[in-house]
Enzyme design. Structure first.
Site, PDB file in Angstrom:
ATOM      1  N   PRO A   4       4.768   2.698   8.681  1.00 27.42           N
ATOM      2  CA  PRO A   4       4.131   3.169   9.744  1.00 27.42           C
ATOM      3  C   PRO A   4       3.966   5.143   9.435  1.00 27.42           C
ATOM      4  CG  PRO A   4       6.542   3.064   9.586  1.00 27.42           C
ATOM      5  CD  PRO A   4       5.729   2.531   8.169  1.00 27.42           C
ATOM      6  N   ASN A   5       3.204   5.341  10.791  1.00 30.10           N
ATOM      7  CA  ASN A   5       2.521   6.510  11.294  1.00 30.10           C
ATOM      8  C   ASN A   5       1.981   6.786  10.125  1.00 30.10           C
ATOM      9  OD1 ASN A   5       3.556   6.654  13.657  1.00 30.10           O
ATOM     10  ND2 ASN A   5       5.674   6.736  12.365  1.00 30.10           N
TER      11      ASN A   5
ATOM     12  N   HIS B 188       6.362   8.861  -2.323  1.00 35.66           N
ATOM     13  CA  HIS B 188       6.610   9.497  -1.113  1.00 35.66           C
ATOM     14  C   HIS B 188       5.839  10.438  -0.983  1.00 35.66           C
ATOM     15  CE1 HIS B 188       9.664   7.374   0.789  1.00 35.66           C
ATOM     16  NE2 HIS B 188      10.843   7.276  -0.523  1.00 35.66           N
TER      17      HIS B 188
ATOM     18  N   ARG C 136      14.583  17.146   2.723  1.00 36.26           N
ATOM     19  CA  ARG C 136      14.253  17.505   3.763  1.00 36.26           C
ATOM     20  C   ARG C 136      15.659  17.443   4.617  1.00 36.26           C
ATOM     21  NH1 ARG C 136       9.701  14.444   5.478  1.00 36.26           N
ATOM     22  NH2 ARG C 136       9.494  14.853   7.448  1.00 36.26           N
TER      23      ARG C 136
ATOM     24  N   ASN D  98       4.904   2.861  -0.477  1.00 33.32           N
ATOM     25  CA  ASN D  98       5.712   3.896   0.848  1.00 33.32           C
ATOM     26  C   ASN D  98       6.278   3.297   1.860  1.00 33.32           C
ATOM     27  OD1 ASN D  98       6.664   6.722   2.370  1.00 33.32           O
ATOM     28  ND2 ASN D  98       4.388   7.512   1.947  1.00 33.32           N
TER      29      ASN D  98
ATOM     30  N   ARG E   7      -0.700  13.902  11.656  1.00 34.29           N
ATOM     31  CA  ARG E   7       0.305  14.162  11.454  1.00 34.29           C
ATOM     32  C   ARG E   7       1.556  15.454  10.741  1.00 34.29           C
ATOM     33  NH1 ARG E   7       3.942   9.697   8.689  1.00 34.29           N
ATOM     34  NH2 ARG E   7       5.922  10.536   9.259  1.00 34.29           N
TER      35      ARG E   7
ATOM     36  N   ALA F 100       9.043   6.109   7.067  1.00 37.33           N
ATOM     37  CA  ALA F 100      10.324   5.589   7.928  1.00 37.33           C
ATOM     38  C   ALA F 100      11.036   4.722   7.665  1.00 37.33           C
ATOM     39  CB  ALA F 100      10.221   5.817   9.491  1.00 37.33           C
TER      40      ALA F 100
ATOM     41  N   TYR G  61       3.242  17.612   5.559  1.00 35.65           N
ATOM     42  CA  TYR G  61       1.862  16.316   5.163  1.00 35.65           C
ATOM     43  C   TYR G  61       0.908  16.697   4.293  1.00 35.65           C
ATOM     44  CZ  TYR G  61       6.213  13.303   6.665  1.00 35.65           C
ATOM     45  OH  TYR G  61       7.079  12.464   7.081  1.00 35.65           O
TER      46      TYR G  61
ATOM     47  N   GLU H  37       8.580   3.247  -5.453  1.00 36.77           N
ATOM     48  CA  GLU H  37       8.662   3.515  -4.220  1.00 36.77           C
ATOM     49  C   GLU H  37       7.751   5.446  -4.122  1.00 36.77           C
ATOM     50  OE1 GLU H  37      12.583   4.375  -2.867  1.00 36.77           O
ATOM     51  OE2 GLU H  37      12.210   5.428  -1.066  1.00 36.77           O
TER      52      GLU H  37
END
Ligand code: DQA
Length: 141
Positions: free
Chosen positions: A6-7, A96, A103, A70, A14, A73, A19, A94
């Site tokens: 998502p996103n 990111h 973070r 990825n 964003r 969220a 990012y 996985e």
């Protein structure tokens, strides 16, 4: 199979301070170039919907050699995506863009990591390139 959660369609616009300016198109182009050079089949999807991601992983069994995901969220919340990865038994990496351990506290827990072959976090668009290489290395021959 590369899955953007998502996103991630909003990348480039964003939270640029986190990012960067890289867009999802830039990332996909990086991966397509590598796939072409290595003569491997590549499918890429982006979805904001947990169920759609779960369904795509479920349909991959016996058809897909490796997954790069990825989960965005959903990394921190989705038992359903974790169970799907566990169910299909396909080597999964996985990835990111940001270092999720540097973070907010809630990002430090990945529900996906225990069922993934491994995790690459914090290298921006390079995370996907490294993830694809790692996934190819993990393919069961
Ligand atoms: C992310 C990190 C997640 O915590 C976040 O929710 C994202 C992107 C990353 O690529 O750094 O959407 O997966």
């Amino acid at each position: 199979l590369v899955i953007h959660g998502p996103n991630l369609n909003l990348l480039g616009k964003r939270e640029v301070s986190v990012y960067g300016k890289t867009t999802i198109k830039d990332i996909d182009n990086d991966l397509k170039k590598i796939a072409k050079a290595k003569k491997i089949g590549l499918e890429i999807m982006q979805s904001d919907h947990e169920g759609e991601i779960v369904e795509r992983i479920g349909r991959a069994k016996g058809k897909i050699d490796a997954i790069v995901i990825n989960p965005a969220a959903y990394t921190h919340t989705s038992v359903a995506i974790r169970d799907a990865i566990s169910a299909v038994d396909i080597p999964t990496v996985e990835v990111h863009l940001s270092n999720i351990y540097a973070r907010e506290d809630f990002r430090r827990t990945s529900l996906i990591a225990p069922v993934a072959k491994g995790q690459i976090s914090g290298f921006g668009r390079m995370s996907y390139i490294l993830g694809l290489e790692a996934a190819l290395g993990a393919v069961k021959r």
